[in-house]
Motif scaffolding. Structure first.
Motif, PDB file in Angstrom:
ATOM      1  N   ALA A 126       6.146  41.356  64.838  1.00 24.71           N
ATOM      2  CA  ALA A 126       7.326  41.605  63.998  1.00 24.71           C
ATOM      3  C   ALA A 126       7.615  40.415  63.089  1.00 24.71           C
ATOM      4  CB  ALA A 126       8.547  41.893  64.866  1.00 24.71           C
ATOM      5  N   LEU A 127       8.108  40.731  61.906  1.00 30.36           N
ATOM      6  CA  LEU A 127       8.499  39.704  60.945  1.00 30.36           C
ATOM      7  C   LEU A 127       9.908  39.198  61.276  1.00 30.36           C
ATOM      8  CD1 LEU A 127       7.273  41.458  57.687  1.00 30.36           C
ATOM      9  CD2 LEU A 127       6.296  39.387  58.691  1.00 30.36           C
ATOM     10  N   PRO A 128      10.237  37.962  60.920  1.00 25.45           N
ATOM     11  CA  PRO A 128      11.583  37.416  61.148  1.00 25.45           C
ATOM     12  C   PRO A 128      12.531  37.847  60.012  1.00 25.45           C
ATOM     13  CG  PRO A 128      10.175  35.723  60.219  1.00 25.45           C
ATOM     14  CD  PRO A 128       9.323  36.946  60.359  1.00 25.45           C
ATOM     15  N   HIS A 129      13.102  39.030  60.136  1.00 25.54           N
ATOM     16  CA  HIS A 129      13.836  39.618  59.021  1.00 25.54           C
ATOM     17  C   HIS A 129      15.076  38.826  58.640  1.00 25.54           C
ATOM     18  CE1 HIS A 129      11.213  43.025  58.935  1.00 25.54           C
ATOM     19  NE2 HIS A 129      11.410  43.277  60.227  1.00 25.54           N
ATOM     20  N   ARG A 130      15.786  38.252  59.631  1.00 23.18           N
ATOM     21  CA  ARG A 130      16.997  37.486  59.311  1.00 23.18           C
ATOM     22  C   ARG A 130      16.650  36.273  58.424  1.00 23.18           C
ATOM     23  NH1 ARG A 130      21.750  38.018  62.595  1.00 23.18           N
ATOM     24  NH2 ARG A 130      21.526  39.664  64.170  1.00 23.18           N
ATOM     25  N   ILE A 131      15.489  35.669  58.709  1.00 20.78           N
ATOM     26  CA  ILE A 131      15.057  34.518  57.906  1.00 20.78           C
ATOM     27  C   ILE A 131      14.676  34.973  56.501  1.00 20.78           C
ATOM     28  CG2 ILE A 131      13.240  32.780  57.622  1.00 20.78           C
ATOM     29  CD1 ILE A 131      13.204  32.467  60.659  1.00 20.78           C
ATOM     30  N   LEU A 132      13.851  36.009  56.425  1.00 19.35           N
ATOM     31  CA  LEU A 132      13.303  36.431  55.135  1.00 19.35           C
ATOM     32  C   LEU A 132      14.361  37.019  54.216  1.00 19.35           C
ATOM     33  CD1 LEU A 132       9.886  38.004  56.252  1.00 19.35           C
ATOM     34  CD2 LEU A 132      10.343  35.687  55.432  1.00 19.35           C
ATOM     35  N   GLU A 133      15.336  37.706  54.764  1.00 19.80           N
ATOM     36  CA  GLU A 133      16.326  38.362  53.896  1.00 19.80           C
ATOM     37  C   GLU A 133      17.247  37.364  53.214  1.00 19.80           C
ATOM     38  OE1 GLU A 133      19.699  39.420  57.325  1.00 19.80           O
ATOM     39  OE2 GLU A 133      18.420  41.005  56.510  1.00 19.80           O
ATOM     40  N   LYS A 134      17.273  36.124  53.696  1.00 18.48           N
ATOM     41  CA  LYS A 134      18.109  35.099  53.089  1.00 18.48           C
ATOM     42  C   LYS A 134      17.417  34.396  51.919  1.00 18.48           C
ATOM     43  CE  LYS A 134      20.721  33.890  57.272  1.00 18.48           C
ATOM     44  NZ  LYS A 134      22.058  34.050  56.690  1.00 18.48           N
ATOM     45  N   ILE A 135      16.129  34.707  51.699  1.00 15.76           N
ATOM     46  CA  ILE A 135      15.357  33.998  50.672  1.00 15.76           C
ATOM     47  C   ILE A 135      15.347  34.841  49.400  1.00 15.76           C
ATOM     48  CG2 ILE A 135      13.140  32.943  50.119  1.00 15.76           C
ATOM     49  CD1 ILE A 135      12.579  32.841  53.154  1.00 15.76           C
ATOM     50  N   SER A 136      16.145  34.465  48.419  1.00 13.28           N
ATOM     51  CA  SER A 136      16.283  35.264  47.198  1.00 13.28           C
ATOM     52  C   SER A 136      15.023  35.221  46.334  1.00 13.28           C
ATOM     53  CB  SER A 136      17.477  34.772  46.382  1.00 13.28           C
ATOM     54  OG  SER A 136      17.315  33.400  46.043  1.00 13.28           O
ATOM     55  N   SER A 137      14.225  34.174  46.479  1.00 13.48           N
ATOM     56  CA  SER A 137      13.020  34.029  45.642  1.00 13.48           C
ATOM     57  C   SER A 137      11.821  34.795  46.184  1.00 13.48           C
ATOM     58  CB  SER A 137      12.649  32.550  45.528  1.00 13.48           C
ATOM     59  OG  SER A 137      12.422  32.001  46.826  1.00 13.48           O
ATOM     60  N   PHE A 138      11.923  35.329  47.405  1.00  9.83           N
ATOM     61  CA  PHE A 138      10.792  35.974  48.086  1.00  9.83           C
ATOM     62  C   PHE A 138      10.378  37.244  47.337  1.00  9.83           C
ATOM     63  CE2 PHE A 138       9.288  38.115  52.252  1.00  9.83           C
ATOM     64  CZ  PHE A 138       8.002  37.648  52.054  1.00  9.83           C
ATOM     65  N   LYS A 139       9.108  37.291  46.872  1.00  8.10           N
ATOM     66  CA  LYS A 139       8.687  38.434  46.064  1.00  8.10           C
ATOM     67  C   LYS A 139       7.322  39.015  46.431  1.00  8.10           C
ATOM     68  CE  LYS A 139       7.059  35.336  42.378  1.00  8.10           C
ATOM     69  NZ  LYS A 139       7.295  34.898  40.984  1.00  8.10           N
ATOM     70  N   SER A 140       6.579  38.393  47.345  1.00 11.85           N
ATOM     71  CA  SER A 140       5.244  38.912  47.655  1.00 11.85           C
ATOM     72  C   SER A 140       4.963  38.804  49.153  1.00 11.85           C
ATOM     73  CB  SER A 140       4.173  38.135  46.879  1.00 11.85           C
ATOM     74  OG  SER A 140       2.880  38.562  47.245  1.00 11.85           O
ATOM     75  N   LEU A 141       4.701  39.956  49.777  1.00 15.89           N
ATOM     76  CA  LEU A 141       4.328  40.013  51.188  1.00 15.89           C
ATOM     77  C   LEU A 141       2.987  40.730  51.306  1.00 15.89           C
ATOM     78  CD1 LEU A 141       4.871  39.805  54.269  1.00 15.89           C
ATOM     79  CD2 LEU A 141       6.068  42.008  54.095  1.00 15.89           C
TER      80      LEU A 141
END
Length: 958
Positions: free
Chosen positions: A911-926
């Motif tokens: 599983a991905l760490p969703h709480r961490i990732l959802e806080k990153i506004s610059s995140f655009k590629s998985l």
């Protein structure tokens, strides 16, 4: 090119005489007057060179005169090389001799006298050559008088090639293949929301592309669009061209806006009128064909137009990205390549005018193939159409198809003048660097770093100031050419495990044709199949200086070439040059060669005759089969680049390697049997690149690196306990990239003390730890120098590491790759320093993150500059611990600038760490690849898990 080499020779003539006096060597006696005469003649010729080069293409006698002058400069360049070797080489050889005893000094007296006598023929030979060159220059100078050349600055550049003035009028019925470009540009021009991006409400849009790519046509289509007509209060079309005449342009803008003539006004009054006319109005101002890179000329116009109403647009067409930057572009539209079918539509509209339908059907297949040769350039399609309009038989069409575009007379008349305009804007050194690219085959992927080294080897790159690194100057040259659209398809390429990124590019086929046209007597790319079929050209009477061979041994043996004239010889793409006996003859013949590339040519032996190539700067013998190198290689005094990478059978380097005193780049990665490095390597203090250095257990091998303080890129393969202190890595201030590989077959202690004692290069930016043997990562990873400078860290195969603590402190890190971390099972909160933050209940300890002792920010950051995070092949990794509600209260920002997360072949990861990732506004590629459990969570694209990642703009799960 004489315009580049004449000033170079003038400078070097002075230098070599000074060196002779400085070393107190009277090597060439009585030539001071001859040298002075040569210098005076060259200075006289230099004043006429600009006019001569301008007239080269139109006046054959001038072209012939320039060719003769170039031959003389090449000859003089060779003589100066030889002279300098005779002055400098004894000095370097002397430093490598043991201090002689008194007895040995006496013994050496008679041999020294003999040595002086041996030097007499050398001195006489150089003096004779200089005298001969002086005579040739005298004749050249006499011939120059008949041409009545203007001195430098005596004639304006605008007379070189007539620039075509454009208008806004267009016949849209003859335009093909520009719908997508027009729609994209129309959306940008009419977009109300985009107007705020411009300077004070005025958008500045630049349409950038090579000459003949259709920039003006696109601007005309836009200018005459009905929506555009209704959208703007004013529409103004100005053909700017070159030179950028401020008063003419200002008057043209006012006249197009209906403000009448203002012939007597000064620029200031004109600019004020422009401001008054356009303030508060929504306008479209097209500035077609802009060349100036002088922002001081553009600024008055920019200031006078800034008060236009919201939605106003200044549309600039230019060939140069530099121009686009200078004018303050808010949006750049790069011209796309036209399809082959659209090129054919343009061609047939012109070529089939008043032709019978029967012929049209017969030649259509040939015509489509000719259209492919245009490579998406509309101007090339128009030129070929105009040529074919007068071809009335199938055979004539076939002849055009079989010809190179650069060999067609019509190309020189209709196509190349458009490219000349860009070419003539270049200074001499950039002209020569561009035209040299004709040595590459068409569609060849060019390694930019290697290209720059080739330019340096030919003497084309000259420093702006003493001590400036030539590689940096060469990169500036390349960027200048790329921004003017001489290169295309630029892309970053990663090396082994992502270590050492480098740039690759290509040349558009038509631009390559133009380079071949410019160098048709000097640069030749020969395809062996032509010679096997008997259709190859005989070059025995041509002026070949740079030759590329793409063929077999049998075809090569049929060539009749004066190899003694060549300054470059390449064998690309598995080209075979000759059987071993003939290879020896080849090495004996290349008397003037500066660049020799024999990569993957099946060489089983390197002949000792290679040592006679006195002028050689760049030697590429990579991917060959030889087991040893002759000691004669060490006689290559000027050698700067030596590539023996992937020569898997090579077992040793020459013992006299210290003779390569100018060596800057040694590429030896993949020489698996080359375990021992000669001690003499430690004397090559100019070395910048060393791609593989073997450090054996309990040896003093690393001491060889002690004085190599110019190193910028280094790989060390470690075969046991070694003394890193002896390498003095801490003194290597230029070392930016380092790769450490630990032999997995060697037993290390649990925490290798030898590694912990390592003193780090203070400015290291990229680091690879490959097969690191310790239980914990080395503590120096988070020392101040790395925390502040390291931008890329790759950890591969750390067989005993199960925890990755403290990496979060690397505040400058932009890319982190974790590969084959086999003992990693859970990526806990300590990976981000969360545990420390909770225990301390304070963020004072995060000072290192912000490059200061105490953080002035209210919130500390873990991995504050990380952009890319990659996990690969971690077979036991199951869990990435996410934030809890309590953790979210901690004043800690986690990876606030992360853009890209890749997880590949981690099959147990759940599983991905969703709480961490959802806080990153610059995140655009998985990207998730080969992770079965993770793939199952998101494969339906509708469940709760999918909703947690659906906001990411690029998701690739497979």
């Amino acid at each position: 090119m004489a315009e580049l080499f004449v000033p170079k020779i003038i400078d070097e003539l002075g230098d070599v005489v000074v060196n002779q006096l400085g070393e107190k060597i009277n090597l060439v006696m009585g030539v001071e007057e001859e040298v002075a005469n040569i210098k005076r003649k060259l200075e006289t010729i230099q004043n006429a060179l600009h006019d001569a080069e301008r007239r080269r293409q139109k006046e054959k006698p001038v072209a012939k005169w320039l060719e003769e002058l170039e031959d003389i400069t090449y000859e003089m360049d060779d003589v100066l090389d030889e002279w300098n070797i005779k002055i400098q080489k004894p000095k370097y050889e002397g430093t490598h001799q043991k201090q002689p005893t008194l007895r040995n000094k006496v013994r050496s007296f008679i041999p020294s006298c003999c040595s002086c006598l041996k030097q007499l023929p050398v001195r006489s030979d150089i003096a004779s050559k200089i005298k001969k060159i002086n005579g040739k220059l005298e004749l050249t100078l006499e011939k120059a008088r008949q041409f009545e050349f203007f001195s430098s600055g005596g004639i304006p550049d605008s007379q070189d090639f007539q620039r075509i003035m454009t208008t806004s009028i267009i016949d849209e019925s003859g335009i093909y293949g520009r719908e997508s470009d027009k729609d994209a540009l129309l959306d940008q021009v009419l977009s109300e929301t985009s107007s705020s991006q411009g300077r004070d409400g005025v958008q500045i849009i630049s349409v950038v592309g090579a000459g003949g790519s259709g920039k003006t046509t696109l601007a005309q289509l836009l200018f005459n669009n009905d929506e555009v007509k209704n959208h703007f209060d004013f529409r103004n079309w100005i053909c700017v061209s070159d030179p950028f005449d401020q008063k003419r342009i200002a008057k043209a803008i006012l006249e197009s806006a209906g403000r009448g003539s203002h012939f007597m006004l000064e620029l200031d009054s004109l600019i004020r009128l422009i401001k008054e006319t356009f303030s508060g109005k929504r306008f479209l101002l097209v500035l077609d064909d802009v060349w100036t890179e002088d922002d001081s000329k553009w600024k008055p116009f920019q200031d006078s137009l800034k008060d236009g109403a919201p939605g106003s647009v200044i549309l600039v067409t230019t060939r140069s990205h530099r121009v686009a930057t200078v004018v303050g572009t808010t949006h750049t539209h790069q011209m796309s390549r036209m399809s082959d079918s659209d090129c054919w539509l343009i061609m047939q509209r012109i070529a089939f005018a008043r032709k019978s339908g029967d012929l049209c059907k017969k030649v259509e297949r040939i015509g489509l193939k000719i259209a492919e040769k245009c490579k998406g350039l509309p101007l090339a399609a128009k030129t070929m159409g105009s040529l074919l309009r007068f071809k009335d038989t199938v055979q004539q069409w076939q002849n055009v198809l079989d010809s190179e575009i650069w060999q067609l007379k019509e190309a020189a008349v209709s196509l190349f003048p458009h490219l000349y305009l860009s070419y003539n804007e270049l200074p001499p050194e950039l002209k020569r660097c561009f035209s040299y690219c004709a040595v590459f085959p068409k569609d060849f992927e060019i390694n930019v770093e290697e290209l720059i080294r080739l330019w340096i080897a030919q003497g084309y790159v000259r420093p702006n100031r003493r001590g400036e690194r030539l590689e940096l100057v060469g990169l500036e040259y390349f960027n200048n050419l790329a921004m003017r659209s001489f290169f295309q398809e630029l892309q970053e390429v990663e090396g082994y495990y992502g270590f050492h990124e480098y740039m690759k590019c290509k040349m558009h086929d038509i631009v390559h044709d133009f380079a071949q046209f410019l160098t048709k007597n000097e640069c030749h790319v020969l395809h062996g199949i032509d010679y096997e079929q008997g259709t190859g050209r005989n070059l025995s009477t041509e002026r070949a200086r740079h030759l590329t061979w793409l063929g077999t041994e049998r075809a090569f043996s049929s060539l009749v070439i004066d190899f003694g004239r060549l300054r470059s010889f390449f064998a690309f793409s598995h080209g075979r040059v000759a059987p071993q006996g003939s290879a020896r003859h080849l090495f004996c013949s290349l008397n003037c060669v500066r660049t020799l590339t024999l990569s993957c040519c099946g060489l089983h032996e390197v002949p000792a005759e290679i040592g006679s190539l006195n002028h050689l700067r760049h030697l590429d013998l990579s991917w060959n089969l030889f087991e040893t190198l002759p000691e004669a290689v060490c006689d290559l005094y000027y050698l700067e680049t030596f590539d023996i990478s992937n020569c898997g059978d090579l077992s040793c380097l020459p013992q006299r390697i210290e003779g390569l005193v100018h060596l800057r780049h040694l590429f030896n990665l993949g020489t698996l049997k080359l375990l021992q490095i000669p001690q003499g390597l430690g004397k090559l203090t100019s070395l910048c690149t060393l791609t593989q250095f073997n450090a054996r257990s309990n040896s003093d091998d690393l001491a060889i690196l002690k004085y190599l303080n110019q190193l910028e890129r280094l790989r060390i393969d470690i075969y046991g306990e070694v003394d890193f202190g002896s390498a003095e890595l801490g003194k290597k201030i230029y070392l930016h990239e380092m790769y450490l590989w630990f032999n997995p077959g060697v037993h290390f202690m649990e925490t290798p003390s030898c590694i912990e004692r390592m003193e780090l290069p203070p400015n290291l930016q990229q680091l690879v730890l490959d097969m690191y043997p310790g239980n914990q990562l080395p503590s120096w990873l988070v020392t101040k120098s790395l925390v502040n400078n390291l931008t890329k860290l790759i950890i591969n195969g750390p067989c005993n590491v199960s925890s990755l603590t403290d990496l979060w402190k690397l505040s400058s890190l932009e890319e982190l790759r974790l590969i084959r971390v086999e003992k990693l099972e859970c990526l806990g909160k300590e990976f981000f320093g969360i545990i420390i933050a909770l225990h301390e209940n304070s963020h004072n300890n995060f000072g290192t993150l912000s490059n200061s002792e105490t953080s002035s920010s209210a919130e500390a950051a873990a991995f504050p500059n990380l952009r890319k995070l990659h996990f690969q092949c971690c077979p036991n990794w199951t869990n990435w611990e996410d934030l809890s509600e309590d953790n979210e209260k901690v004043a800690l920002s986690i990876m606030p600038h992360l853009e890209e997360l890749h997880i590949e072949y981690c099959q147990k990861f759940e599983a991905l760490p969703h709480r961490i990732l959802e806080k990153i506004s610059s995140f655009k590629s998985l990207k998730v690849l080969g992770c079965n459990k993770l793939r199952d969570c998101y494969s339906d694209k509708i469940g709760d898990d999918w909703m947690k990642i659906s906001h990411i703009s690029q998701v690739d799960i497979s």
